[in-house]
Design a protein around this motif. Structure first.
Motif, short mmCIF file in Angstrom:
data_model
loop_
_atom_site.label_atom_id
_atom_site.label_comp_id
_atom_site.label_asym_id
_atom_site.label_seq_id
_atom_site.Cartn_x
_atom_site.Cartn_y
_atom_site.Cartn_z
N GLN A 113 -6.94 126.68 -17.56
CA GLN A 113 -7.58 127.18 -16.35
C GLN A 113 -7.99 126.03 -15.43
OE1 GLN A 113 -7.50 130.46 -15.57
NE2 GLN A 113 -8.06 129.68 -13.57
N ASN A 114 -8.44 124.92 -16.02
CA ASN A 114 -8.75 123.75 -15.20
C ASN A 114 -7.51 123.27 -14.45
OD1 ASN A 114 -11.49 123.63 -15.84
ND2 ASN A 114 -11.22 122.08 -17.42
N ARG A 123 -4.94 125.05 -13.54
CA ARG A 123 -4.64 126.00 -12.46
C ARG A 123 -5.51 125.70 -11.24
NH1 ARG A 123 -0.70 130.14 -13.41
NH2 ARG A 123 -0.95 130.14 -11.16
N GLY A 124 -6.79 125.50 -11.48
CA GLY A 124 -7.70 125.20 -10.38
C GLY A 124 -7.34 123.90 -9.69
N TRP A 147 -4.28 124.45 -7.49
CA TRP A 147 -4.58 125.20 -6.27
C TRP A 147 -5.39 124.39 -5.27
CZ3 TRP A 147 -6.65 129.59 -9.81
CH2 TRP A 147 -5.58 130.36 -10.27
N ASN A 148 -6.27 123.53 -5.76
CA ASN A 148 -7.28 122.92 -4.89
C ASN A 148 -7.07 121.46 -4.55
OD1 ASN A 148 -9.07 125.22 -4.53
ND2 ASN A 148 -9.40 125.05 -6.74
N GLN A 157 -15.77 123.54 -17.69
CA GLN A 157 -15.03 124.08 -16.55
C GLN A 157 -15.01 123.06 -15.42
OE1 GLN A 157 -15.84 128.46 -15.78
NE2 GLN A 157 -17.68 127.83 -16.90
N LYS A 206 -14.86 122.65 -11.77
CA LYS A 206 -15.06 123.52 -10.62
C LYS A 206 -15.09 122.72 -9.33
CE LYS A 206 -18.03 127.23 -8.99
NZ LYS A 206 -19.19 128.06 -9.27
N ASN A 207 -14.34 123.20 -8.33
CA ASN A 207 -14.33 122.61 -6.99
C ASN A 207 -13.93 121.13 -6.98
OD1 ASN A 207 -15.16 125.09 -5.93
ND2 ASN A 207 -17.31 124.57 -6.22
N THR A 210 -11.28 118.50 -5.92
CA THR A 210 -10.18 118.47 -4.93
C THR A 210 -9.54 117.10 -4.77
OG1 THR A 210 -11.73 118.03 -3.12
CG2 THR A 210 -11.24 120.35 -3.60
N SER A 270 -9.45 114.63 -10.29
CA SER A 270 -8.56 115.60 -10.93
C SER A 270 -7.87 114.99 -12.15
CB SER A 270 -7.49 116.08 -9.95
OG SER A 270 -8.06 116.80 -8.89
#
Length: 159
Positions: free
Chosen positions: A35-36, A38-39, A42-43, A96, A98-99, A101, A106
């Motif tokens: 899931q990390n 995927r985020g 996307w970001n 997680q 989160k946010n 970018t 990353s």
């Protein structure tokens, strides 16, 4: 006479249950890692967008396949795999992401996630070896080799 109860694939039932628990911990962590990714895919923003967007897609596609392999191995051992997000969050050491970018943050997250997975895999592979579970050993050996190479490449990118 002391005889061990063996499961359908010939592994001591108690050891198989313990291995299933260890693999469930790995499964939960893999789901957070997935899931990390995927985020991040996307970001991601910035000058390395195209390179990292593609890399994160490659990694999450591979992670998705590995999640399935781990869950199926858990079932092969006669244990039920975790399958809810609440279970994953409870059992996972991976945080997680989160946010996030930026490129460096990353890639650092991915390296940290992979390091956590390696730690768990090394613990479980030792249990599997002690139980005579060559199927789990083979699965984890392949994972470890693949992830060590990925960490090396991402660490080189960070330099």
């Amino acid at each position: 006479m002391n005889t061990l109860a063996l499961n359908i694939i010939g592994i001591d039932v108690e050891k198989a249950s313990q291995l299933g628990q260890g693999l469930n911990t790995l499964l939960a962590n893999f789901q957070l890692y997935y899931q990390n990714l995927r985020g991040l895919h996307w970001n991601i923003q910035g000058k390395n967008f195209f390179e990292l967007h593609a890399k994160f897609e490659e990694l999450y596609t591979g992670a998705n396949d590995r999640v399935d392999e781990i869950a199926e191995r858990i079932l092969t051992l006669g244990v039920q795999p975790l399958h809810t997000f609440s279970d994953y969050l409870e059992a996972s050491e991976i945080e997680q992401g989160k946010n996030i970018t930026t490129d460096v943050a990353s890639v650092e997250l991915v390296v940290n996630n992979l390091s956590t997975l390696l730690k768990i895999e090394r613990e479980v592979i030792e249990q599997a070896s002690d139980a005579g579970d060559e199927g789990t050993v083979a699965l984890l050996s392949e994972l470890i080799s693949e992830q060590e190479k990925t960490i090396w490449m991402l660490a080189a990118w960070l330099k």
